[in-house]
Design a protein around this motif. Structure first.
Motif, PDB file in Angstrom:
ATOM      1  N   GLU A 159       0.789  -1.124  -0.197  1.00 51.44           N
ATOM      2  CA  GLU A 159       0.275   0.044  -0.058  1.00 51.44           C
ATOM      3  C   GLU A 159       0.803   1.102  -0.033  1.00 51.44           C
ATOM      4  OE1 GLU A 159      -2.248   0.730   3.451  1.00 51.44           O
ATOM      5  OE2 GLU A 159      -0.538   0.406   4.847  1.00 51.44           O
ATOM      6  N   GLU A 160       0.253   2.238  -0.397  1.00 50.01           N
ATOM      7  CA  GLU A 160       0.815   3.642  -0.363  1.00 50.01           C
ATOM      8  C   GLU A 160      -0.003   4.380   0.682  1.00 50.01           C
ATOM      9  OE1 GLU A 160       2.127   7.660  -2.590  1.00 50.01           O
ATOM     10  OE2 GLU A 160       1.040   6.139  -3.609  1.00 50.01           O
ATOM     11  N   GLN A 161       0.449   4.814   1.976  1.00 49.86           N
ATOM     12  CA  GLN A 161      -0.342   5.514   2.698  1.00 49.86           C
ATOM     13  C   GLN A 161       0.132   6.935   2.836  1.00 49.86           C
ATOM     14  OE1 GLN A 161      -2.741   6.544   4.919  1.00 49.86           O
ATOM     15  NE2 GLN A 161      -2.499   4.840   5.911  1.00 49.86           N
ATOM     16  N   ASN A 162      -0.692   7.735   1.957  1.00 53.38           N
ATOM     17  CA  ASN A 162      -0.693   9.125   1.840  1.00 53.38           C
ATOM     18  C   ASN A 162      -1.511  10.036   2.201  1.00 53.38           C
ATOM     19  OD1 ASN A 162      -2.186   8.460  -0.186  1.00 53.38           O
ATOM     20  ND2 ASN A 162      -0.776   8.776  -1.796  1.00 53.38           N
ATOM     21  N   GLY A 163      -2.660   9.298   3.103  1.00 55.21           N
ATOM     22  CA  GLY A 163      -3.737  10.025   3.372  1.00 55.21           C
ATOM     23  C   GLY A 163      -3.575  10.804   4.757  1.00 55.21           C
TER      24      GLY A 163
END
Length: 285
Positions: A159-163
């Motif tokens: 995943e990309e956690q960019n929130g």
């Protein structure tokens, strides 16, 4: 001859220089080497390897304590210096970012896992904006997980956690037995049918052949009609009774009742308990 010798010496010098300058992970946040040595030892066999994989939208180049690409594109040599993880848009190669650097690494190790983190990547453009209005730098976390069924393995994006406003990251998984410290053996799953399954299949096949052959024989040879075409019909009709008789013979151990004999009126006055077995007393003397 001298010219060729000089060229050879110069080439050898370049090889030695490139070998001497081979890059490795550096951990600027650790004051002691002992804190990171355990994790480095567990991934020692993977260090120096490069991997390339992709998801739906991006291609990823990942180096394990080495540059993500070798060589770099000519126009990216200065921008991608020390890059450990690079993300490239599949539809637009110009949309590419350094996610983390090998000179800004952290490492944490457990009994059967290692977390390698590359920090100080390129800044986000529109994500992960902190309270001060500045966007965070990208970072990559590679989670090496013990798997006894995988020899070396390779990374994959989770995943990309960019929130969030801070601590954004790209999370990669890496299943491999290299980081396994337990002695759990490989789990081998035996393929094939069990003995019971084979016997069941044989029984069904034999029963099917018996039924089909019997039907054909009774229909075309004996010229039977309807239910009479079933092979050995009389046997199957008595099959339940045969089972009951067998059960009665094997399972019931009590004595069977003796048949009751007929006694006429007044026989109880004779005082004889034994049944009358002859009629000689009725003959005239």
């Amino acid at each position: 001859m001298v010219k060729h010798l000089l060229i050879f010496l110069f080439a050898a010098f370049l090889v030695l220089v490139s070998t001497a300058e081979q890059k490795d992970c550096t951990f600027p946040r650790y004051k002691s080497n002992d804190k990171r040595k355990k994790g480095e030892d567990q991934i020692e066999l993977l260090k120096g390897r490069r991997y390339q994989f992709e998801d739906k939208y991006y291609k990823y180049h990942v180096g394990i304590c080495t540059d993500a690409m070798d060589p770099y594109p000519e126009d990216k040599k200065d921008v991608w210096t020390d890059a450990a993880v690079i993300q490239i848009n599949k539809t637009n190669s110009e949309d590419a970012h350094v996610i983390g650097k090998i000179t800004e690494a952290d490492i944490i190790a457990g009994p059967d896992w290692v977390m390698l983190e590359y920090n100080n990547g390129e800044k986000y453009g529109t994500h992960c904006e902190g309270q001060d209005g500045n966007n965070e730098n990208r970072r990559a976390k590679i989670m090496f997980i013990c798997d006894h069924t995988v020899d070396d393995g390779e990374p994959y994006i989770i995943e990309e956690q960019n929130g969030k406003t801070e601590s954004c990251y790209y999370l990669f998984g890496f299943d491999t037995q290299v980081v396994c410290k337990t002695t759990t053996p490989k789990v081998t799953v035996k393929s094939g049918l069990s003995v019971g399954s084979v016997l069941l299949i044989v029984f069904v096949c034999v029963a099917g052949v018996y039924l089909l052959a019997g039907l054909l024989y009774n229909r075309f040879v004996v010229h039977a009609k309807g239910i009479e075409q079933i092979p050995n019909l009389s046997f199957w009709r008595d099959f339940g009774n045969l089972q009951a008789d067998g059960c009665d013979l094997v399972c019931r151990s009590g004595r069977s009742r003796e048949p009751r004999t007929y006694k006429g009126i007044g026989d109880d006055q004779l005082g004889e308990d034994e049944p009358i077995t002859s009629d000689e007393h009725l003959l005239p003397m």
